[in-house]
Design a protein around this motif. Structure first.
Motif, mmCIF file in Angstrom:
data_model
loop_
_atom_site.group_PDB
_atom_site.id
_atom_site.type_symbol
_atom_site.label_atom_id
_atom_site.label_comp_id
_atom_site.label_asym_id
_atom_site.label_seq_id
_atom_site.Cartn_x
_atom_site.Cartn_y
_atom_site.Cartn_z
ATOM 1 N N UNK A 167 -18.902 52.596 -85.979
ATOM 2 C CA UNK A 167 -20.182 52.298 -85.334
ATOM 3 C C UNK A 167 -21.215 51.854 -86.366
ATOM 4 N N UNK A 168 -21.268 52.605 -87.469
ATOM 5 C CA UNK A 168 -22.238 52.259 -88.510
ATOM 6 C C UNK A 168 -21.928 50.874 -89.058
ATOM 7 N N UNK A 169 -20.645 50.573 -89.234
ATOM 8 C CA UNK A 169 -20.250 49.241 -89.712
ATOM 9 C C UNK A 169 -20.714 48.181 -88.717
ATOM 10 N N UNK A 170 -20.482 48.468 -87.461
ATOM 11 C CA UNK A 170 -20.866 47.566 -86.378
ATOM 12 C C UNK A 170 -22.374 47.290 -86.412
ATOM 13 N N UNK A 171 -23.148 48.355 -86.532
ATOM 14 C CA UNK A 171 -24.597 48.218 -86.565
ATOM 15 C C UNK A 171 -25.038 47.423 -87.795
ATOM 16 N N UNK A 172 -24.390 47.726 -88.904
ATOM 17 C CA UNK A 172 -24.729 47.063 -90.153
ATOM 18 C C UNK A 172 -24.456 45.569 -90.047
ATOM 19 N N UNK A 283 -28.893 47.140 -70.890
ATOM 20 C CA UNK A 283 -27.603 46.454 -71.036
ATOM 21 C C UNK A 283 -26.464 47.472 -71.058
ATOM 22 N N UNK A 284 -25.236 46.998 -70.946
ATOM 23 C CA UNK A 284 -24.088 47.887 -71.110
ATOM 24 C C UNK A 284 -24.160 48.568 -72.463
ATOM 25 N N UNK A 285 -23.831 49.836 -72.510
ATOM 26 C CA UNK A 285 -24.081 50.616 -73.726
ATOM 27 C C UNK A 285 -22.837 50.816 -74.590
ATOM 28 N N UNK A 286 -23.016 50.508 -75.850
ATOM 29 C CA UNK A 286 -21.977 50.733 -76.843
ATOM 30 C C UNK A 286 -21.795 52.233 -77.030
ATOM 31 N N UNK A 323 -17.478 48.756 -78.211
ATOM 32 C CA UNK A 323 -18.708 47.984 -78.422
ATOM 33 C C UNK A 323 -19.080 47.232 -77.162
ATOM 34 N N UNK A 324 -20.348 47.362 -76.772
ATOM 35 C CA UNK A 324 -20.846 46.572 -75.648
ATOM 36 C C UNK A 324 -22.091 45.840 -76.129
ATOM 37 N N UNK A 325 -23.083 45.684 -75.305
ATOM 38 C CA UNK A 325 -24.174 44.813 -75.726
ATOM 39 C C UNK A 325 -25.423 45.528 -76.236
ATOM 40 N N UNK A 326 -25.429 46.844 -76.201
ATOM 41 C CA UNK A 326 -26.674 47.542 -76.497
ATOM 42 C C UNK A 326 -27.060 47.579 -77.975
ATOM 43 N N UNK A 335 -14.600 45.253 -81.837
ATOM 44 C CA UNK A 335 -13.692 45.926 -80.926
ATOM 45 C C UNK A 335 -14.306 46.019 -79.538
ATOM 46 N N UNK A 336 -14.364 44.905 -78.881
ATOM 47 C CA UNK A 336 -14.963 44.862 -77.553
ATOM 48 C C UNK A 336 -13.943 45.290 -76.501
#
Lengths: 348, 348
Positions: A167-172, A283-286, A323-326, A335-336
């Motif tokens: 998640x942190x990687x995704x946010x980064x 939005x759809x929540x990650x 992962x979604x759109x939030x 990883x959707x």
DNA sequence: GGAGTCCGTGGAATCGATTACACGCTGTCG
DNA sequence: CGACAGCGTGTAATCGATTCCACGGACTCC
């Protein structure tokens, strides 16, 4: 209501024979068996589970004490627990603690009074004295989701560490640098662990987790709202908020919208625990999804192992990022995944 | 685990005296009482509810058989039932029937075997033979939400008739003329009643309800999706769809989006049963809200009245329309209300 | 043909509580 | 001073099952 005596009288045999037929003990003549069965049929007899339990000292019942039934995560957990228990020939009595230690105590006490065969607990606030005592006294017990350290009780739970790193990687990757977290009660393991994992993941990116970015919640929606308002009032508000359960995420979403702000444009949002509704929010929540059903089933199996004299096993299953759109639009290799349950298919 | 005999021995009295102290019977000397209490304390004695139930022929337990725990409506119902029961000194055992008559039967049977004092049922599919038999045999019983006609069993439910009329008016005002409905199983009262009320309300506007606009669902999300796809495939699809429970509404939302269509622009959507998440969906969903908590509490009170020999009362409470954005933008005098629970405040 | 085995069955103890009944003691009253 | 009421207590029956033990009869085997 007819008792075993009535059946015995109607069939012209003794209660012992009736009992033998009912528990299909081998040494009963066919003649006696058919007569008893006929009597059972005509009287509509059903054995009294209370009397049976008193005599055999087992109730074939499991107690499940959870923190909050209204939380969809626990609802699903409860459902899978009941399912697996039923498959193994047990019933389940659910006690809803509402995150209140006193209520938790109440339920543990009544369950113990009813002489349930074993206890499945997701302890609120570090557990109650009664629970600890019961554990030490040897009541078969298994912790699920949350647990209490230092007790010789098997634990069945999900490990969110890797998913939180993802998640942190995704946010980064999406450009968010100032990341905040809404923590659960520090006294619960899930409360503290998730913060720990988040902090460590941030450290891998050389990012700190300032105290101002750690909000103290209680796993309820209202606290998510309150904490998020605090974040928004900061001179430098975070760019992304990670709520450590689904209800607090909902509260956070509320708070953000109440200021006329948008997710993810003005603030990104992610949650621990994935639930079907997250696909349909705006939005759809990650979220980080736990294998909830598997957790419930594994917990029951461990508890029943313990009850029936087999060595029980602790189980840890991995959680994973959905992962979604939030948090913003992810890249293609993110990883959707919105296709987890029928309800979730085809959207977001 | 210590029994009453151990306590008697430790206190130097007979079991009868111990029992009297425990049930605070008047004629026990202070001396005996304190000695017994002390023994109870040191032994950590707790009375065995199983033995007590066998002797007194009451378990102080209520059974609750609901159709689907994962449905937030029933979750909330279950919670309020447990709360009120606890306040009245009863425990609750929940049986989840998953809308399956065989499972419903299984739970009714085990609950009856356990000699629960009374049964709260929301019957799936017209109820099971076992349930009918139990009702006729005089098991204290109360129906909640759904019921079975022709039985002398009190019913606690919400009347959605007026709210459905309001909904039809709302849809009409927003310009929707071709209105469709996703019905629940015809064998459940809620399934058929909501269709009836919808049909009548349409009639007031001189509008018919063609068979093609009546979809047969089963109160599960997947059926809402399937039925809605059918609607969309019609040469002249409806302009608005009314799902008679919240899960089918979710399925409908999915189906509409899967075609790349939008709510409410391409199709309006409304649901029976309001739940917190409807505030957060995209768009927020217009729904008919039942007074769920009050329903649960009233049902418990009726059942306990019946158990304790007082005449039980059927209760019918009104449902009401909560207009949000899924049917189009309402006028100012629409009954807009998103402020029902903390979770719902301040959004949509 | 007598001893031993096996089988089906019933009597009775048991689980842990509640409660009707009886008993001994004290105190009151006629 | 004897009868009687009332109080605190214990004995034992009871709830509805399970299960140990014993018993009688049939059968096998030497």
């Amino acid at each position: 209501m007819a008792s075993i005596k009535d059946v015995a009288a109607a069939a012209g045999v003794s209660v012992a024979t009736v009992s033998r037929v009912l528990n299909d003990h081998p040494s009963v003549s066919d003649d006696a068996r058919t007569r008893v069965l006929a009597a059972v049929e005509t009287l509509g007899y059903r054995p009294n589970a209370v009397a049976r339990s008193l005599r055999t000292d087992q109730t074939r019942t499991l107690g499940l004490v959870i923190s909050d039934v209204l939380n969809p995560y626990f609802t699903e957990l409860a459902r899978s627990v009941e399912e697996e228990a039923r498959a193994l020939g047990y019933s389940v009595i659910i006690g809803n603690a509402d995150e209140r230690p006193d209520l938790q105590d109440h339920h543990v006490r009544t369950l113990l009074d009813r002489r349930i065969d074993g206890l499945l607990v997701s302890p609120a606030e570090g557990g109650s004295p009664l629970m600890l005592e019961a554990a030490r006294a040897g009541t078969p017990m298994v912790f699920v989701d949350r647990w209490i350290p230092g007790l010789d009780v098997p634990v069945v739970r999900a490990d969110g560490r890797a998913a939180i790193r993802d998640l942190v990687a995704h946010l980064h990757r999406l450009g968010h640098r100032r990341l905040a977290i809404i923590a659960g009660p520090a006294a619960t393991t899930t409360g503290s662990e998730r913060v720990e994992a988040f902090r460590e993941a941030l450290a891998e990116y050389g990012a700190p987790l300032p105290d101002a970015y750690i909000g103290q919640g209680d796993f309820q929606a209202e606290s998510g709202r309150r904490v998020t308002e605090g974040f928004l009032d900061l001179p430098e508000p975070p760019e992304a908020v990670f709520a450590t359960d689904n209800l607090m995420a909902l509260g956070a979403l509320d708070a953000i919208r109440a200021r006329g702000l948008q997710v993810p444009r003005d603030m990104a949002l992610a949650a621990f625990d994935d639930i079907p509704w997250f696909v349909h929010t705006d939005p759809p929540i990650t979220a980080i999804a736990q294998p909830t059903g598997e957790l419930g089933r594994a917990a029951v199996r461990a508890l029943v192992d313990r009850i029936e004299g087999r060595p029980p096993q602790s189980v840890t299953l991995p959680a994973r990022l959905v992962a979604r759109r939030s948090c913003g639009e992810g890249r293609a290799n993110d990883n959707r995944d919105d296709n987890q349950t029928p309800v979730q298919r085809s959207t977001s």
